[in-house]
Each structure stands twice: as structure tokens, then as C-alpha cells.
Design an enzyme around this catalytic site. Structure first.
Site, PDB file in Angstrom:
ATOM      1  N   GLY A  63       0.707  -1.158   0.013  1.00 12.70           N
ATOM      2  CA  GLY A  63       0.070  -0.058  -0.030  1.00 12.70           C
ATOM      3  C   GLY A  63       0.789   1.287   0.142  1.00 12.70           C
ATOM      4  O   GLY A  63       1.826   1.431  -0.645  1.00 12.70           O
ATOM      5  N   GLY A  64       0.389   2.305   0.666  1.00 12.14           N
ATOM      6  CA  GLY A  64       0.919   3.719   0.560  1.00 12.14           C
ATOM      7  C   GLY A  64       2.302   3.401   1.243  1.00 12.14           C
ATOM      8  O   GLY A  64       3.313   4.240   1.176  1.00 12.14           O
TER       9      GLY A  64
ATOM     10  N   GLY B  32      22.066  11.809 -31.224  1.00 10.56           N
ATOM     11  CA  GLY B  32      21.552  12.394 -29.944  1.00 10.56           C
ATOM     12  C   GLY B  32      22.130  11.448 -28.739  1.00 10.56           C
ATOM     13  O   GLY B  32      22.246  12.337 -27.652  1.00 10.56           O
ATOM     14  N   ALA B  33      22.421  10.269 -28.899  1.00  9.21           N
ATOM     15  CA  ALA B  33      22.832   9.636 -27.673  1.00  9.21           C
ATOM     16  C   ALA B  33      24.448  10.144 -27.382  1.00  9.21           C
ATOM     17  O   ALA B  33      24.644  10.309 -26.161  1.00  9.21           O
ATOM     18  CB  ALA B  33      22.947   8.254 -28.013  1.00  9.21           C
TER      19      ALA B  33
END
Length: 525
Positions: free
Chosen positions: A180-181, A415-416
Site C-alpha cells: 500500500g502507501g 543524439g545519444a
């Protein structure tokens, strides 16, 4: 008139005996039966864990006698000391470290109001003292009987996790269930460790999954250590035993500063800083399309071949880890040609970006080893957000103010190349081996685009293509092309790599940079 008879004040020795008995009961835990049940699950008790984490005899507990004040559902009849969490500080290799550890034997380690307040206090102390914080998690989540106050307790932890982020190292060690949280606290910390077979993390458990989706899945399949280490990326480290795990937590702490105002601990090196690395001449093939293991390159360069790798099983096409060079800690980011040719994809970009940010927060210099053919193409990557995720890595590097050195080992395309800490985005120094190929794309692809019509109309298209490829390499991809334009500071003999990097790092050790005045940046989502 009522006469009040005077009584003798309590004997100090009697009170000390009572204190000793109470403390002995506190250290023993709720019962031997509860301890046996814990061990039957293959888990250590909370005190045994703390003994493994801290230097012998150094742990100092705070609020050990704390009890909850809740009532209803039988809680008023069960008010054990500690309220299911042990908090305190001690030393790891002589350095102060704070820790809180859930005690599953008491209320399943669940978090109630008193339990949360103890953790809040310890987190505040750790931040004030400027010392690392370790959480040993083994709890059943919010204490249902205490309702919303338990949920508010988690909120206080999350707020402190965020406030301490980048201020002190925060390490989560998962040694039991976390659902859960409660899972958001480890997700907010810097490093997450898990132990196979006993640790699980998930937002909704198997029963809820089964009722909502009809999927039949076990706790381990849903949120076990290997799932989070290799699939989700939520865990950076996974081990088979608690003993091994906690030993590695100690090792990680030895590589980190106590806080963001200090530098990582330095040790006297045994490995000679000027040692030649002749093995590198044979480790990396000259053919840019042949694979090799980047780990072997890193181990040759760093002190004693020791790399403490983060997220080794997740996004293996990029290697991230901590090492020492001449006794000083550095962060290593490297493409891994042995996995997907070392391309950058969504997960690799996220992994490297997070690591770069962590190193920058804690004054750890960055060394980036580049051998990248580009970003992974395809519909799944584009639709999955490779633009956003690739921008995360770009943002992390551009925002980093620590010393940054780029080493181009072999190819660096498109771009890499820019994203892998090129000079254009702020690397302090860029070095390259004679095997470097820096270009918009590989020679074959470039020739096919630039000379497409000429090749198609040639009497012998294959020969024309081969000729144009050679011309492209000679004109734009020769080893000194980037150096001639000031985008590479030096082309070096691979055998000199260790010495060159160590000399450069020593020169940059006093580097000081200022970012523009702003509340905070807005990194890509």
C-alpha cells in the site's frame, strides 16, 4: 485533620534494578514464541539486524519505552514497549548513522501514531545531525485499528523523506512485506535493498489483484525482490541473505558522504594511480559492431577492479555504479555493448538520470564511458515516451555541478552522443581513444542517406556505396575530427586511461559551480 505519614524515598539501587529488568525485557522482545515465529519465516529479529548493521556495541536506542495511547479493538490491553519499531543511532566504520527498524513480532510491525512519531523524531534528528538514515522495513502497513492517525503518520514520513532528499543519504532495506502507501517511502529514498524470499513490495496485494482483474499471482511474483530488481527498477540491489544484504549496506555507506555539505570518505589507495592499463588494448574490439563487456573496461580502470554497481539487473544496457580512483569515490556511467549493443532506451535513460542526480546531490564526480549507437528505435519506445525519458538524462547531466569527465571508448552516434555528457552539455573534459567514431550516425547509414540517389543510379551500387562509406569515414569520422574542433580535449592511448582520468579528477576536485537563482527546476516527467 488528615495526617500524611512520611515514607522513605525510593532506593536508587532498587530503581536501577527495575530499569535493568525493563531494559532486558525490551531487548528480549515480546516473547520467545514470537521470535521463533520470526525465524521460522527465514527472518532475523530486529535486534539481530541492528547488530549486523552497526559497529559492535555502538547502537544507542531512543524512545525504547514508548507505548501507544490508542484504545478500542483490544488495543488498550496490548501496550508493549517500542510499539513495533526500534529507533536510534550508532556507527558504521566509526561514522554516525541513524536507523529505524520495524519489529514484526509486535503488531506485525504495523504503523500507528506512536510508532510514526518515533520515526518522525529519528528522521528529524538524522537531518539535524547531518548523518545517513537507514530504514529496515518489515511491517504490515498502517495499523488498521488506529484508522486515519496511522495514515497521517505515513504522510509525516513521506514529507520528511522529501525534505531530506539530497541532504542526507537515505537507504531503504526491505526485509519483509511492504504494501500500500507504505511503499512510497522506499520509492522516495536514494537506494533500495531487498532480500530474496522474504521481502515484497506492492501497492495492492495478490488478493486484491485477483478480485479486480482475475489474475492469480503470488506475493513473490507480484512484488518480490527479483521483480523489483529486474523488471520494475524499484530496487537497486538484491541479495540472498540478510547477512549479505546488510554487509553491502555498510559498504555503500562507506562510499557516501554523511551529508551534502561533505565529500565522500577518501582512503589511502593500494592500487597505483599511474598504473598502465595495457589490457584495454585487447578488451575493446576495433570493429564498432562487435560486442564486449564494459564491466571489464571499468574494472581495469578503477581501484582494485572494484565497482559497486547499482541496478545491475535492470536496464543492463547502461552500467551505473560507485568506485574509487586513487582512493576517491567516483560515479561511473557507461554504455554496455554486451546488452542491446549499448543503446539508450526508456529504462536505461531513467536509470542513468537517477544515478547522475544522486551523485550530483552528494558531491560524487562523474566519469562517463561512451560507446553508444544511438537511441533504441521503434513504436514501443516512441509511444512509451523515449523523448521524455531521454530528456531526463539530458536534464540530469546539464544540471549537475560536480566534476564531469567524458571518455569516448568507441562509437558515439547522434543524439545519444550529446546526452552521454558531451562537452556541449557541460562536461568539464572529454577524452577519446583512437578508436572513437563521433558522428550523426554510422557511416553506412549516413552514406545511404547522403548519397542515396547517386548510389541507386550507379552501374555498381554496392561498389559505389562502399566507396562513399570510406569517404564519409575519412572526412567526418576519423579519430581526430572532434579533437580538431575542440569537442574532445585529447585523444589518448587506452593504456594511459587510468592515469589521465585520475589526473583530471585531481585537477577538478576544487571545482565550484553556481546554478541560476531559482526555486527549483522543472525536469521532464
Amino acid at each position: 485533620m488528615t495526617v500524611i505519614e512520611e515514607t522513605d524515598p525510593p532506593d536508587q539501587r532498587l530503581r536501577i534494578d527495575e530499569l535493568a529488568a525493563a531494559r532486558a525485557a525490551l531487548l528480549e522482545g515480546p516473547s520467545s514464541r514470537a521470535s521463533q515465529a520470526q525465524r521460522a519465516k527465514g527472518k532475523l529479529t530486529v535486534r539481530e539486524r541492528l547488530d549486523l548493521l552497526f559497529d559492535p556495541g555502538s547502537f544507542r536506542e531512543v524512545e525504547g519505552f514508548r507505548r501507544h495511547r490508542a484504545s478500542g479493538f483490544g488495543l488498550e490491553e496490548r501496550r508493549p514497549y517500542s510499539d513495533g519499531v526500534v529507533t536510534g543511532w550508532g556507527t558504521v566504520d566509526g561514522r554516525t548513522v541513524f536507523a529505524y527498524a520495524h519489529d514484526f513480532r509486535i503488531f506485525g510491525g504495523s504503523l500507528g501514531e506512536a510508532h510514526a512519531e518515533k520515526i518522525h523524531k529519528l528522521m528529524d534528528l538524522a537531518e539535524s545531525a547531518g548523518a545517513p538514515l537507514v530504514s529496515l522495513s518489515d511491517g504490515a502497513g498502517a495499523r488498521i485499528q488506529e484508522g486515519v492517525t496511522a495514515l497521517a503518520g505515513y504522510g509525516g514520513i513521506f514529507r520528511r523523506n522529501v525534505r531530506a532528499s539530497g541532504v542526507i543519504p537515505q537507504i531503504s532495506v526491505m526485509l519483509g512485506p511492504c504494501a500500500g502507501g507504505a511503499t512510497y517511502s522506499p520509492a522516495l529514498t536514494d537506494f533500495v535493498f531487498m532480500v530474496r524470499g522474504i521481502a515484497q513490495m506492492y501497492i495492492t496485494g495478490p488478493d486484491v489483484v485477483r478480485s479486480v482483474t482475475g489474475e492469480d499471482i503470488t506475493h513473490e511474483q507480484l512484488g518480490g525482490a527479483d521483480v523489483h530488481a529486474g523488471v520494475s527498477g524499484a530496487a537497486g540491489f538484491v541479495y540472498d541473505t540478510e547477512e549479505e544484504c546488510l554487509a553491502e549496506v555498510r559498504h555503500l555507506i562507506s562510499l557516501l558522504p554523511s551529508n551534502n555539505r561533505e565529500t565522500p570518505p577518501c582512503v589511502v589507495p593500494v592500487d597505483a594511480p599511474a598504473r598502465r592499463c595495457d589490457a584495454l588494448l585487447d578488451l575493446v574490439p576495433g570493429d564498432p559492431n562487435r560486442a564486449y563487456d564494459m564491466h571489464a573496461v571499468i574494472e581495469e580502470i578503477v581501484d582494485d577492479g572494484d565497482l559497486f554497481e547499482v541496478h545491475a539487473s535492470w536496464a543492463p544496457n547502461v552500467v551505473c555504479g560507485l568506485a574509487r580512483m586513487d582512493g576517491h569515490v567516483v560515479g561511473i556511467v557507461a554504455n554496455q555493448p554486451a546488452s542491446f549493443a549499448g543503446v539508450l532506451d526508456i529504462h536505461a535513460s531513467e536509470k542513468a538520470a537517477r544515478f547522475v542526480q544522486t551523485c550530483d546531490a552528494f558531491s560524487i564526480p562523474l566519469v562517463t564511458l561512451v560507446d553508444v549507437p544511438g537511441f533504441l528505435p521503434g513504436r514501443d519506445q516512441e509511444h512509451g515516451g523515449i523523448i521524455r525519458h531521454g530528456a531526463k538524462l539530458l536534464y540530469a547531466y546539464c544540471n549537475a555541478t560536480v566534476p564531469r569527465i567524458q571518455l569516448i571508448v568507441r562509437k558515439a552516434y547522434g543524439g545519444a552522443y550529446i546526452v552521454m555528457d558531451s562537452r556541449s552539455i557541460g562536461a568539464d573534459l572529454s577524452f577519446a581513444w583512437p578508436t572513437n567514431e563521433i558522428a550523426v550516425m554510422g557511416a553506412e547509414g549516413a552514406a545511404n542517406v547522403v548519397f542515396r540517389r547517386e548510389i541507386a543510379s550507379a552501374p555498381d551500387p554496392a561498389a559505389a556505396r562502399e566507396q562513399r562509406i570510406k569517404e564519409y569515414v575519412q572526412e567526418l569520422m576519423h579519430p581526430f575530427y572532434a579533437a580538431e574542433r575542440g569537442l574532445v580535449d585529447d585523444v589518448i592511448d587506452p593504456a594511459d586511461t587510468r592515469r589521465v582520468l585520475i589526473d583530471a579528477l585531481a585537477m577538478l576536485r576544487a571545482k565550484h559551480s553556481r546554478l541560476p537563482s531559482r526555486k527549483h527546476g522543472n525536469p521532464p516527467s
